[in-house]
Structure formats: C-alpha cells, structure tokens
Design an enzyme around this catalytic site. Structure first.
Site, PDB file in Angstrom:
ATOM      1  N   CYS A 252       0.828  -1.208   0.000  1.00 42.38           N
ATOM      2  CA  CYS A 252       0.000   0.000   0.000  1.00 42.38           C
ATOM      3  C   CYS A 252       0.867   1.264   0.000  1.00 42.38           C
ATOM      4  CB  CYS A 252      -0.940   0.096   1.190  1.00 42.38           C
ATOM      5  SG  CYS A 252      -2.155  -1.204   1.235  1.00 42.38           S
TER       6      CYS A 252
ATOM      7  N   LYS B 295       5.909  -4.784  -3.626  1.00 43.58           N
ATOM      8  CA  LYS B 295       7.365  -4.772  -3.452  1.00 43.58           C
ATOM      9  C   LYS B 295       7.785  -4.596  -1.998  1.00 43.58           C
ATOM     10  CE  LYS B 295      11.532  -3.286  -5.682  1.00 43.58           C
ATOM     11  NZ  LYS B 295      11.886  -4.631  -6.139  1.00 43.58           N
TER      12      LYS B 295
HETATM   13  O1  M6R Z   1      12.687  -5.414   0.535  1.00 37.88           O
HETATM   14  P1  M6R Z   1      13.185  -6.787   0.864  1.00 37.88           P
HETATM   15  O2  M6R Z   1      14.504  -7.088   0.270  1.00 37.88           O
HETATM   16  O3  M6R Z   1      13.158  -7.070   2.336  1.00 37.88           O
HETATM   17  O4  M6R Z   1      12.117  -7.770   0.194  1.00 37.88           O
HETATM   18  C1  M6R Z   1      12.184  -9.152   0.394  1.00 37.88           C
HETATM   19  C2  M6R Z   1      11.305  -9.886  -0.583  1.00 37.88           C
HETATM   20  O5  M6R Z   1       9.962  -9.520  -0.427  1.00 37.88           O
HETATM   21  C3  M6R Z   1      11.717  -9.620  -2.031  1.00 37.88           C
HETATM   22  O6  M6R Z   1      13.068  -9.910  -2.235  1.00 37.88           O
HETATM   23  C4  M6R Z   1      10.888 -10.477  -2.992  1.00 37.88           C
HETATM   24  O7  M6R Z   1      11.153 -11.825  -2.790  1.00 37.88           O
HETATM   25  C5  M6R Z   1      11.186 -10.066  -4.427  1.00 37.88           C
HETATM   26  N1  M6R Z   1      10.076  -9.339  -4.948  1.00 37.88           N
HETATM   27  C6  M6R Z   1      11.449 -11.217  -5.313  1.00 37.88           C
HETATM   28  O8  M6R Z   1      11.779 -10.789  -6.592  1.00 37.88           O
END
Ligand code: M6R
Length: 610
Positions: free
Chosen positions: A2, A605
């Site tokens: 969000c 994301k």
């Molecule tokens: O912002 P973050 O690195 O903590 O996010 C972790 C995961 O949500 C993120 O890497 C997710 O797996 C990706 N969208 C995969 O491509």
C-alpha cells in the site's frame, strides 16, 4: 504494501492531478485498488475503485478532481478483498473525516466491534477505515484534530502509517507507527508519502521521519512531533540527491529489463561504496561478533545463501542464513551479547526483518548490521550500522539489481575478512577484489549482451511449461533458488529451486519425457553437476544449463540454445554472473505469457505486514 500520499497546496486547485502524478510512483507498493479524497471549499470528494491507477483514473477522472489538498491511496489487499468498498481512502462516520493507511492493524476484529458498539458506522472490512474512525472518536472527545490524531495511535495495534484530514481544516496529518513515511516541502505545496519516489516529482527537500512520530502539513511547512507526548521536534528538511528520473523506464518496455541492464553500473557503484572508508567499521563489526546470523526474505535471502558460501570459502567464517519470519521462533532465544544479525532488505521496511531488528533492540542482545537499498528506510535508521546497496530505485516488483548488489557486497566482505584473518592468501584476496572492481562490470555487460537473444528464444520453447526445477550446487545454490523465484513470481509457473544433490532424494520422481530441469553451475562444480544432469537425462528429462562454456557440459543439452553461457571469468565471479541469464529468461517468458513482469498479480514490493 500500500502507498499513501497526502498533499496540501498553496493557492492551487489541481490536487487530483498532483496526487495522481505523485501516487503513480508508488504503484510497486500495491495495485489492487486506488482512491483519491480531494478537498475543495471544505467539501471532500472521494472517488475510488478496483484497478491500477491508470484504470481508475480513466474510469473516475481522478486527475481532474479539483481542490487544494487531499489524500490518495494505492492498495495491496490484506484485510478485506480488493473491492470498491474496501478501497481507500475512507470517510469516518461522516464525510468530515477522510484518511488512508498502509500496514496492518492487528486488533482489527476487536476494535472494529468496539467502534460499532459505540455507534460508529463502519462500512468496509478494511483495517484502514479503523484509523479514520479512531481519529473521529478522539475528535469527539477533544475537539482538537492534532490531539485526536495523536491519541488515536493508542487504540491501534500493529505496524502502520496513516494520513488523515478534516474537511474544515486546511491541514493534513500523518503518523508513522512501524511503516515507512517521508515528507517533503515544495515551493507551493507540502507532501507526505509512504516512500520517496512520490515526493520527488514535487521536491527534493525531504523530511525523514522515525517511528512514533507524526507530522502536520500546512501549505507552507511540515512540522514533526513526538507521538508519545506531542512535543515538537526540530527536524529540518534535507536535500535528497536521488535522481527523480531514476523511477522512469528510460526507453525500456519494463522497469525489470531496465534494472537488469543497470547491473554493470551497480557493480561499479557498490564497489565504490565498499572500497570507501566505512568498510573498516563493517568489517570490524563482523570480526568482533560471535555467532553471525544473516536474516532476509525472498531474493534477499537467496543472495544471503550465496553470501554464506563466500564467507565460508574465503573467510572460514560461518554465517547462519535465516528466513526473516523464522528467526524469532528458530533463533530468538539463542541471541547472545556478542551476536550479530546482518539484516538484508532492499526496502528496509520488510516486517519480518523489522521484527528481528526490534527484538535485538529490545533484548539488547547483539548488534545489527543492515544491508539496505532505500535511503531513509526504517532499517537504515534503526540498525547499528548499514551498508547501502547503491542501486538507486528498484521499481519493478521482482528484485534484480538489488539481489546482484547484495551478492557483490557479501563476496567483497568475505574476501576482506579472509585477507585479514589469513584464510586466503592476501594476493588472492587482492586479485579477487580487483576483479570485482574492474572485471565484473564489463563481464556483467557481456553476459547481458550474449544471453539477451538466447534467453528470448529459449523462453519461447518453455511457453507451455507449467512446472520445472532449477538446481544449483555449492556456490550456485542461492542462484538457482533465485532463478526459480523469478520464474514463479513473474511467470506464474511452479518452479522449485533446490540443491542439485538433493534432487534424487524424492523430487527426481517427477521427471518424465521432456520434463525441464535447469542446472546452474560454476566451472569448479560442473563435474558434480554432470552426475546430477545424468540422473535427469537417464529419465528422458530435458536439461538446460547455465554456466561457463565447457565442452563436457555441452554434451548434456539437446539444442545449443539450452546452454546459456556466461563469459569466461575468475571462478569466484561465476556465481555472480550466473543469475543474469535466469533473470532474462524469466523476463522474456513473462512477457511471452502476456504478463507485466513489473507488477505480478497478488504481490507488492514492500511487505510491511507479518
Ligand atoms: O525489501 P526486501 O529485500 O526485504 O524484500 C524481500 C522480498 O519480499 C523480495 O526480495 C521479494 O522476494 C522479491 N520481490 C522477489 O523478486
């Protein structure tokens, strides 16, 4: 998850256009539904519906809404289905109060019931509506909007941020309670948002906020207060040097392809950071610690697995890689005073990681070293020290360049630690660091260039495949998991990433004629991987290979295009380069399947929920 944006302007009447322009930059945070509340002459016009910002704008004319202030929200559904009534912003009991949130209200069920029993008209099943009612409730008691917003946070449990206004006040308020929030001061407007990208179209004059702080926006200024006692804080805006055009596609069809193509520059930039003076502090922190955990989710976790192999190989130093959400039940009680948690997160807001950060702070057991991309994020401010990924914005939901940067960071730190503790020869360490700085950017570009066409045509042969495996061995363990995650995430295929020697312990039974299995290897491990390839080929499976060209490997693919080769390089660079063909394969397969890889369904994301 969000994205909220609140704007107060001075003598302007185009609030709809401003909110749509700025909110569009938050699309990566949620695209289930969109809404805008615009205030003109003390009357709130609220329009919202299911769809992306462009779809809802077209349907409801959001960008034509008139007014001098307002709030917009892009939703990633958690509490309540993605429907019009659950879309945000919401009104309070009357249209006098309007507001929207991001994050989760954990006491949703009890609090909703309590509000209904005390006469509140709650229309949706969305927890964001409760934030507006909480303010409404305290306004009834105090008659003061500032106090009502401040006190409302006492009723709401969870990790969230919200923005709220009253029709008759030329102000907007916002609170930060565990979810990200930034503000900005432009020439003729002020703005508050879940993230920097939506601030930058208006201004680079940025006010960073900490947890348990609130802001009051008037057309001229942003005032920051401590929620606990309402004390005003002295917080001047800072000039952000983030390029506002970084969040644009720059001629590429998708952000994902743009971000894959930015990786040569990322290699250069992150090495610039690592070779700077701050490295000494990071290395010391690692050296001075006892048990070292590497805590991360999704792609960041996969990068952490690659890092674990580098730390073992180059520094003889064990890292314990842990999935963010598993840390507390698995290791929470095992933290000691000298423990180190390396918390890896692109967004710096992932709730599973914030829970670990908070645990370490609350117990005082150990230290935290963040590895983070988003400047101004909660992890950046909260960790004892942080290493920036130096990637600029990563807009596309699938992580590419940030994963790449993370793996370089771990490779570099491992080499430096190994050099210092004598695990590797200093000249070997120096040569590897030189190759990271000088060869890697060029080899990354070569890998992108040479695998572009190959992955495009390979993707076409996989268009009807719904199920496959991606296997790695040793250094490529994390790389294979990352390749599989990309295919799952943006192609909606079941693709399992696993350790190749483990495949025979059960999953091998899935292989029948032409069943596809991708093998990712380094030059060093190809002899072993060939054993595993043979196990699949003996069952007539189709093998696809990613790695440096080797004659021995080339015999194990049916067509030339099933061997995605990376350029010849230092063996230790192989695991860094091997991910690129997998990123590109998933990209082209996604596009061929008619999916927008930047915005895969059901995802967001930034995941600020448990
Ligand atoms: O912002 P973050 O690195 O903590 O996010 C972790 C995961 O949500 C993120 O890497 C997710 O797996 C990706 N969208 C995969 O491509």
């Amino acid at each position: 998850m969000c994205g909220i944006t609140g704007i107060v302007t001075k003598n302007r009447d185009d609030i709809g256009a401003l909110l749509v322009m700025c909110s569009r930059k938050l699309t990566y945070r949620g695209y289930d539904s969109v809404g805008v509340a615009a205030v003109k002459d003390g009357v709130v016009d609220l329009r919202k519906d299911v769809g992306t910002i462009d779809e809802v704008d077209k349907m409801l004319g959001l960008s034509k809404m008139r007014g001098d202030r307002g709030i917009a929200q892009l939703r990633w559904a958690t509490y309540g289905a993605p429907t019009k009534v659950n879309a945000q912003p919401h009104f309070g009991c009357t249209p006098d109060f309007y507001g929207a949130h991001n994050g989760n209200i954990h006491n949703y069920a009890e609090y909703r019931q309590e509000l209904i029993e005390t006469g509140h008209i709650v229309r949706s099943e969305n927890d964001g509506e409760l934030c507006v009612h909480a303010v409404d409730k305290y306004y009834e008691e105090t008659g003061d909007m500032f106090e009502a917003v401040r006190l409302s946070t006492r009723d709401l449990k969870g990790a969230f941020a919200f923005s709220v206004g009253r029709a008759d006040e030329e102000k907007i308020y916002a609170v930060k309670m565990g979810s990200s929030l930034v503000a900005g001061v432009a020439k003729d407007a002020t703005i508050v948002s879940s993230d920097l990208p939506s601030i930058l179209p208006l201004t680079n004059n940025v006010v960073y906020l900490r947890d348990r702080e609130m802001v009051e926006l008037t057309a001229e200024r942003v005032r920051v207060f401590r929620i606990e006692d309402g004390k005003e804080l002295d917080r001047e805006p800072e000039i952000s040097n983030v390029d506002p055009h970084a969040a644009e596609k720059g001629g590429y069809h998708h952000f994902m392809l743009k971000e894959i193509n930015e990786q040569p520059k990322v290699a250069q930039d992150v090495m610039g950071v690592l070779e700077g003076s701050r490295s000494e502090d990071w290395l010391k922190m690692i050296e001075d610690s006892g048990r070292k955990f590497l805590v991360a989710c999704g792609s960041s976790y996969n990068a952490g697995i690659v890092g674990t192999y580098y730390f073992n190989r180059l520094a003889g130093t064990p890292l314990v890689p842990v999935i963010g959400g598993q840390f507390i039940p698995m290791y929470g009680k095992s933290l000691a005073d000298d423990s180190l948690c390396i918390l890896v997160s692109q967004s710096g807001e992932t709730k599973d990681i914030m829970n670990v950060l908070n645990l370490v702070k609350e117990t005082g057991k150990g230290k935290t070293l963040g590895v983070v991309n988003v400047i101004g994020s909660t992890l950046m401010f909260g960790a004892d020290a942080y290493i920036p990924m130096a990637c600029g914005y990563e807009v596309s939901v699938p992580a590419t360049k940030t994963y790449f940067s993370q793996t370089i960071i771990f490779a570099y730190l491992a080499a430096r630690l190994g050099e210092r503790n004598g695990t590797i020869d200093p000249s070997e360490a120096k040569e590897f660091i030189r190759s990271l700085a000088e060869d890697l950017p060029r080899l990354t570009q070569q890998t992108i260039d040479r695998t572009g066409i190959l992955t495009k045509s390979l993707a076409q042969t996989l268009i009807d495949v719904k199920d496959l495996y991606c296997l790695g061995y040793g250094f490529t363990d994390g790389v294979a998991r990352e390749g599989a995650l990309k295919i799952k995430e943006i192609c909606y295929n079941h693709c399992e990433g696993m350790y190749s020697s483990e495949f025979k312990h059960g999953p091998l039974s899935i292989v029948t004629d032409n069943y596809p299995v991708i093998f990712v290897t380094t030059r060093e491990d190809s002899w072993m991987v060939i054993n595993h390839i043979n196990e699949v080929r003996a069952r007539h499976g189709r093998t696809i290979v990613v790695g440096e060209y080797e004659e021995s490997l080339s015999h194990y693919v049916d067509r030339e295009g099933d061997f995605l080769t990376i350029p010849e390089s230092d063996i230790l660079l192989n695991p860094l380069l091997d991910v690129i063909p997998l990123q590109m394969l998933s990209y082209y397969l996604s596009v061929d399947l008619g999916i927008n890889p930047d915005l895969p369904r059901n995802l967001s994301k930034t995941l600020t929920v448990d």
